[in-house]
Design an enzyme around this catalytic site. Structure first.
Site, mmCIF file in Angstrom:
data_model
loop_
_atom_site.group_PDB
_atom_site.id
_atom_site.type_symbol
_atom_site.label_atom_id
_atom_site.label_comp_id
_atom_site.label_asym_id
_atom_site.label_seq_id
_atom_site.Cartn_x
_atom_site.Cartn_y
_atom_site.Cartn_z
ATOM 1 N N LYS A 187 10.497 125.709 46.656
ATOM 2 C CA LYS A 187 9.193 126.119 46.139
ATOM 3 C C LYS A 187 9.077 125.839 44.631
ATOM 4 O O LYS A 187 10.090 125.710 43.932
ATOM 5 C CB LYS A 187 8.974 127.611 46.432
ATOM 6 C CG LYS A 187 8.771 127.907 47.931
ATOM 7 C CD LYS A 187 8.511 129.389 48.174
ATOM 8 C CE LYS A 187 8.178 129.649 49.644
ATOM 9 N NZ LYS A 187 7.929 131.091 49.911
ATOM 10 N N TYR B 33 0.094 127.393 55.427
ATOM 11 C CA TYR B 33 0.357 128.824 55.640
ATOM 12 C C TYR B 33 -0.777 129.514 56.390
ATOM 13 O O TYR B 33 -0.967 130.721 56.250
ATOM 14 C CB TYR B 33 0.590 129.509 54.294
ATOM 15 C CG TYR B 33 1.981 129.303 53.717
ATOM 16 C CD1 TYR B 33 3.118 129.810 54.350
ATOM 17 C CD2 TYR B 33 2.166 128.612 52.522
ATOM 18 C CE1 TYR B 33 4.382 129.642 53.818
ATOM 19 C CE2 TYR B 33 3.435 128.443 51.974
ATOM 20 C CZ TYR B 33 4.538 128.967 52.629
ATOM 21 O OH TYR B 33 5.790 128.814 52.092
ATOM 22 N N ASN C 199 10.321 133.239 46.160
ATOM 23 C CA ASN C 199 11.636 133.395 46.789
ATOM 24 C C ASN C 199 12.385 132.067 46.953
ATOM 25 O O ASN C 199 13.262 131.937 47.781
ATOM 26 C CB ASN C 199 11.504 134.156 48.116
ATOM 27 C CG ASN C 199 10.551 133.487 49.083
ATOM 28 O OD1 ASN C 199 10.027 132.412 48.803
ATOM 29 N ND2 ASN C 199 10.329 134.103 50.225
ATOM 30 N N HIS D 193 11.325 127.579 51.411
ATOM 31 C CA HIS D 193 10.745 127.799 52.739
ATOM 32 C C HIS D 193 11.621 127.115 53.784
ATOM 33 O O HIS D 193 12.112 126.010 53.550
ATOM 34 C CB HIS D 193 9.328 127.192 52.821
ATOM 35 C CG HIS D 193 8.805 127.135 54.228
ATOM 36 N ND1 HIS D 193 8.088 128.168 54.797
ATOM 37 C CD2 HIS D 193 8.948 126.188 55.203
ATOM 38 C CE1 HIS D 193 7.801 127.856 56.058
ATOM 39 N NE2 HIS D 193 8.300 126.656 56.325
ATOM 40 N N GLU E 58 5.615 121.415 61.197
ATOM 41 C CA GLU E 58 5.829 121.523 59.755
ATOM 42 C C GLU E 58 6.378 120.208 59.190
ATOM 43 O O GLU E 58 6.028 119.816 58.071
ATOM 44 C CB GLU E 58 6.770 122.689 59.448
ATOM 45 C CG GLU E 58 6.147 124.030 59.788
ATOM 46 C CD GLU E 58 6.857 125.224 59.150
ATOM 47 O OE1 GLU E 58 6.298 126.326 59.207
ATOM 48 O OE2 GLU E 58 7.967 125.048 58.591
HETATM 49 P P1 IDP Z 1 9.452 133.423 55.503
HETATM 50 O O1 IDP Z 1 9.185 132.466 54.355
HETATM 51 O O2 IDP Z 1 10.745 134.163 55.314
HETATM 52 O O3 IDP Z 1 9.342 132.766 56.844
HETATM 53 P P2 IDP Z 1 6.863 134.627 56.052
HETATM 54 O O4 IDP Z 1 6.678 135.985 56.613
HETATM 55 O O5 IDP Z 1 6.605 133.466 56.948
HETATM 56 O O6 IDP Z 1 8.343 134.565 55.434
HETATM 57 O O7 IDP Z 1 5.924 134.526 54.765
HETATM 58 C C1 IDP Z 1 5.705 133.288 54.127
HETATM 59 C C2 IDP Z 1 5.853 133.501 52.638
HETATM 60 O O8 IDP Z 1 4.865 134.426 52.194
HETATM 61 C C3 IDP Z 1 7.183 134.114 52.206
HETATM 62 O O9 IDP Z 1 8.212 133.178 52.026
HETATM 63 C C4 IDP Z 1 6.811 134.796 50.921
HETATM 64 O O10 IDP Z 1 6.797 133.890 49.824
HETATM 65 C C5 IDP Z 1 5.389 135.261 51.189
HETATM 66 N N1 IDP Z 1 5.383 136.662 51.645
HETATM 67 C C6 IDP Z 1 5.687 137.132 52.878
HETATM 68 N N2 IDP Z 1 5.586 138.470 52.960
HETATM 69 C C7 IDP Z 1 5.220 138.868 51.738
HETATM 70 C C8 IDP Z 1 4.956 140.149 51.159
HETATM 71 O O11 IDP Z 1 5.056 141.200 51.811
HETATM 72 N N3 IDP Z 1 4.590 140.157 49.843
HETATM 73 C C9 IDP Z 1 4.476 139.038 49.089
HETATM 74 N N4 IDP Z 1 4.710 137.811 49.604
HETATM 75 C C10 IDP Z 1 5.091 137.721 50.890
HETATM 76 MG MG MG Z 2 7.673 131.919 57.780
#
Ligand code: IDP
Ligand code: MG
Length: 135
Positions: free
Chosen positions: A9, A49, A112, A115, A126
């Site tokens: 990212k 997304y 974070n 992805h 994807e």
């Molecule tokens: P993942 O990346 O671990 O698969 P997902 O639930 O698919 O997680 O969410 C996609 C992205 O959205 C996450 O990587 C994160 O950057 C963001 N995200 C997910 N949940 C939250 C949240 O509760 N607060 C803020 N950002 C979130």
């Molecule tokens: Mg995800």
């Protein structure tokens, strides 16, 4: 040999972590099948997304992931999808397993660092999003 989609990212690209993160992936037995550096437009990030549209974190996520280039790649390995999710760690870096990529490089749940496709069902779509011609 399974394929999965991984991208570093913007938050991690900006902090010059591309080499370190790719090294971890290669050292864990994944082979690079394809790679590109690309800046997503807001619309592109929203498309990628789309399953999260309407959630409270959606706008912040789109803002962050379109704030600079990402480094996207196809990674190949037996059980690539599951093993990469394991290597990447939980969504929230604070909750991610010690030694995982997000634990070591993630700033917060939005930023974070990377992805990874969540299932063998979603991985091909994807991959096609970033590499429409190949794979
Ligand atoms: P993942 O990346 O671990 O698969 P997902 O639930 O698919 O997680 O969410 C996609 C992205 O959205 C996450 O990587 C994160 O950057 C963001 N995200 C997910 N949940 C939250 C949240 O509760 N607060 C803020 N950002 C979130
Ligand atoms: Mg995800």
């Amino acid at each position: 040999m399974e394929k999965t989609l991984f991208f570093i990212k913007p938050d991690a690209v900006k902090r010059n972590l591309v080499g370190k993160i790719i090294t971890r992936v290669e050292d864990s037995g994944f082979r690079l099948g394809n790679l590109t550096l690309v800046k997503l437009k807001k619309e592109g990030a929203e498309e990628f997304y789309q399953i999260h549209k309407g959630k409270e974190f959606f706008d912040k996520l789109i803002e962050s992931v379109s704030s600079g280039p990402v480094v996207a790649m196809v990674l190949e390995k037996d059980n690539a999808v599951k093993d990469l999710r394991e290597l990447v760690g939980a969504t929230d870096p604070q909750k991610a397993k010690k030694g995982s990529i997000r634990s070591d490089f993630g700033l917060d749940v939005t930023r974070n660092s990377c992805h990874a496709s969540d299932s063998p069902k979603n991985a091909p779509d994807e991959i096609l999003f970033f590499f429409p011609e190949k794979d």
